[in-house]
Design a protein around this motif. Structure first.
Motif, PDB file in Angstrom:
ATOM      1  N   ASN A  63      10.368  -9.614   1.804  1.00 55.31           N
ATOM      2  CA  ASN A  63       9.514  -8.504   2.239  1.00 55.31           C
ATOM      3  C   ASN A  63      10.262  -7.597   3.211  1.00 55.31           C
ATOM      4  O   ASN A  63      10.127  -6.367   3.155  1.00 55.31           O
ATOM      5  N   TYR A  64      11.048  -8.177   4.113  1.00 58.21           N
ATOM      6  CA  TYR A  64      11.844  -7.378   5.048  1.00 58.21           C
ATOM      7  C   TYR A  64      12.839  -6.517   4.287  1.00 58.21           C
ATOM      8  O   TYR A  64      12.990  -5.319   4.566  1.00 58.21           O
ATOM      9  N   ARG A  65      13.540  -7.113   3.332  1.00 61.08           N
ATOM     10  CA  ARG A  65      14.550  -6.360   2.597  1.00 61.08           C
ATOM     11  C   ARG A  65      13.923  -5.245   1.773  1.00 61.08           C
ATOM     12  O   ARG A  65      14.479  -4.164   1.653  1.00 61.08           O
ATOM     13  N   ALA A  66      12.753  -5.517   1.219  1.00 60.83           N
ATOM     14  CA  ALA A  66      12.064  -4.479   0.455  1.00 60.83           C
ATOM     15  C   ALA A  66      11.649  -3.321   1.356  1.00 60.83           C
ATOM     16  O   ALA A  66      11.774  -2.149   0.977  1.00 60.83           O
ATOM     17  N   SER A  67      11.174  -3.625   2.560  1.00 66.09           N
ATOM     18  CA  SER A  67      10.770  -2.569   3.490  1.00 66.09           C
ATOM     19  C   SER A  67      11.956  -1.692   3.871  1.00 66.09           C
ATOM     20  O   SER A  67      11.853  -0.457   3.880  1.00 66.09           O
ATOM     21  N   LEU A  68      13.082  -2.312   4.170  1.00 69.84           N
ATOM     22  CA  LEU A  68      14.268  -1.540   4.548  1.00 69.84           C
ATOM     23  C   LEU A  68      14.760  -0.696   3.380  1.00 69.84           C
ATOM     24  O   LEU A  68      15.173   0.457   3.569  1.00 69.84           O
ATOM     25  N   SER A  69      14.710  -1.242   2.177  1.00 64.91           N
ATOM     26  CA  SER A  69      15.167  -0.488   1.011  1.00 64.91           C
ATOM     27  C   SER A  69      14.303   0.735   0.764  1.00 64.91           C
ATOM     28  O   SER A  69      14.809   1.817   0.447  1.00 64.91           O
ATOM     29  N   VAL A  70      12.989   0.587   0.925  1.00 64.78           N
ATOM     30  CA  VAL A  70      12.078   1.712   0.694  1.00 64.78           C
ATOM     31  C   VAL A  70      12.318   2.814   1.716  1.00 64.78           C
ATOM     32  O   VAL A  70      12.378   4.002   1.385  1.00 64.78           O
TER      33      VAL A  70
END
Length: 352
Positions: A63-70
Motif C-alpha cells: 500500500n505504501y509503494r502504491a501511494s508513492l507511485s500514484v
C-alpha cells in the motif's frame, strides 16, 4: 495531486499520509524535499528498505509503494521500475486472508442475533449476502432498492451498483439464479424499512455517512462476525454460491472466474486472485492447471528511448504543457482569483 489521481477519500488521505512519512524520512537522511519532483529513485528504494527493516507486513508495504507511485506519477515521474516487487526482491503478500463462506446454519444464526440488536443491520446483512455487496455499498444502496426490484420483476438479474462502489467505479452485480426469491424478499423488506427513513438503513449519531459507517461497524462487533466469519465472509458466501451454480451449468472454469471477478467489482483481470481468495473452498472443482488471462498477458515495459517520456524527461520539459501524450493538465485562468488558486496549489504541491 492525490485528489486529481482519483479514488475514495480514504485512499486520497492515505496517499498524503504515506508521502508525508516518506518526506520526513528523506529529511532525516539529509534531503529536505521542497517539491514532489525533487524525489530520486534511490530515496524511494531506501525508504522501502527502511520500512522492511521495521518489520512492516508485505500487504501494508504494498500500500505504501502504491501511494508513492500514484503521487509521483501525478507529478510526471514514472517510478514503477524503481518500486517493482521483483526488482527489489520483496516478499509477496498473502492474499488468501482468513475469511470463508458461511454455512446456511451460520447465516440463520447470524440473522437471529441481528434481529435482537437492530433491524437495519438485518437488512444490510441480507443484502450483502444475496448480492455480494461490500459493507459501504449495502449501507448506501437505499435509493437503488426500488430500481433493483423493478429490474428483477422484469426478468433482469444484472443490477447496477452505483452508490458506495469502491474507488467510485460503478459496477453490476448479479442475482443468484437459485436464490431470486430470497433476494427479492430481502430487497422488498429493506425498501419497506428505509422508505420512511430517507432511504437510510443505518443512521449515525451525526446524521452523516461517516457516523453511520461507525455505527454499523460497532453493531457488527456485537454480533458473531469476527475473524474468519467477519462481514466480508458474506461476500465469500455469495462467491462460492455463484461459482458452484455456474460450474453446475457447464460454464468453462476460466469464464466462471472472469464473471465472478466482474460481479464482485474486481474487473476481469483479477481472476487469479478470485480463484485463490474467494474460491479457495471450492478450489477442487477447478482444474489444477489453468491458463488464466494474467498468465499469458505480456508485461508492458516502459519505452525509455523517447525523450518526452515522463521517466526520462528533464524538469524543464515536464513543466511544459502536454500536447501529444493524452494527459490533461490544469492551468490556472487569468485574474486575481486564479493567482490565489495557483499560489495555494503550489503550496499544496510542496506539502503533497
Amino acid at each position: 495531486m492525490s485528489r486529481e489521481a482519483g479514488g475514495s477519500k480514504d485512499s486520497q488521505k492515505h496517499r498524503r499520509l504515506h508521502w508525508s512519512e516518506f518526506s520526513r524520512f528523506a529529511a532525516r537522511i539529509g534531503h529536505t524535499l521542497e517539491a514532489v519532483t525533487e524525489t530520486e529513485d534511490w530515496m524511494l528504494e531506501f525508504f522501502v528498505w527502511f520500512l522492511v527493516a521495521g518489520a512492516m507486513k508485505p500487504g501494508t508495504l504494498a500500500n505504501y509503494r502504491a501511494s508513492l507511485s500514484v503521487i509521483q506519477d501525478a507529478a510526471g515521474q514514472d517510478i514503477s521500475h524503481a518500486m517493482r516487487s521483483r526488482a527489489l526482491k520483496l516478499e509477496r503478500r498473502d492474499r488468501h486472508g482468513k475469511h470463508r463462506a458461511r454455512t446456511p446454519q451460520e447465516f440463520s444464526e447470524l440473522l437471529c442475533a441481528a434481529e435482537k440488536l437492530d433491524d437495519g443491520v438485518v437488512h444490510v446483512i441480507r443484502l450483502m449476502r444475496w448480492l455480494g455487496l461490500r459493507m459501504r455499498e449495502a449501507l448506501m444502496c437505499g435509493r437503488s432498492l426500488e430500481s433493483w426490484r423493478d429490474l428483477i420483476l422484469q426478468g433482469d438479474r444484472r443490477l447496477p451498483v452505483e452508490r458506495g462502489a469502491k474507488n467510485g467505479r460503478p459496477r453490476r452485480t448479479e442475482v443468484l439464479a437459485d436464490h431470486v426469491e430470497e433476494t427479492l424478499d430481502a430487497i422488498d423488506a429493506a425498501l419497506a424499512f428505509c422508505r420512511d427513513r430517507d432511504f437510510e438503513l443505518i443512521t449515525g449519531c451525526h446524521d452523516d455517512l461517516k457516523s453511520a459507517k461507525a455505527r454499523l461497524k460497532s453493531r457488527f462487533d456485537q454480533l458473531p462476525m469476527r475473524k474468519e466469519l467477519g462481514s466480508h465472509s458474506l461476500r465469500f458466501t455469495y462467491a462460492v454460491d455463484f461459482g458452484n451454480a455456474a460450474l453446475d451449468r457447464g460454464i468453462p472454469p476460466v469464464e466462471v472466474l472472469t464473471q465472478l471477478s466482474d460481479r464482485l467489482g474486481h474487473g476481469p483481470s483479477r481472476v487469479k486472485m478470485i480463484l485463490e481468495v474467494y474460491c479457495w473452498q471450492i478450489r477442487h472443482r477447478f482444474p489444477d492447471k489453468m491458463r488464466l488471462p494474467v498468465d499469458f498477458t505480456p508485461l508492458k515495459k516502459p519505452d525509455r528511448t523517447k525523450p518526452s517520456s515522463p521517466a526520462t524527461a528533464s524538469a524543464s520539459e515536464r513543466m511544459q504543457p502536454d500536447k501529444g501524450d493524452g494527459r490533461r493538465r490544469r492551468w490556472p485562468a487569468r485574474g486575481r482569483r486564479a493567482a490565489t488558486h495557483h499560489a495555494g496549489s503550489q503550496r499544496a504541491h510542496r506539502l503533497t
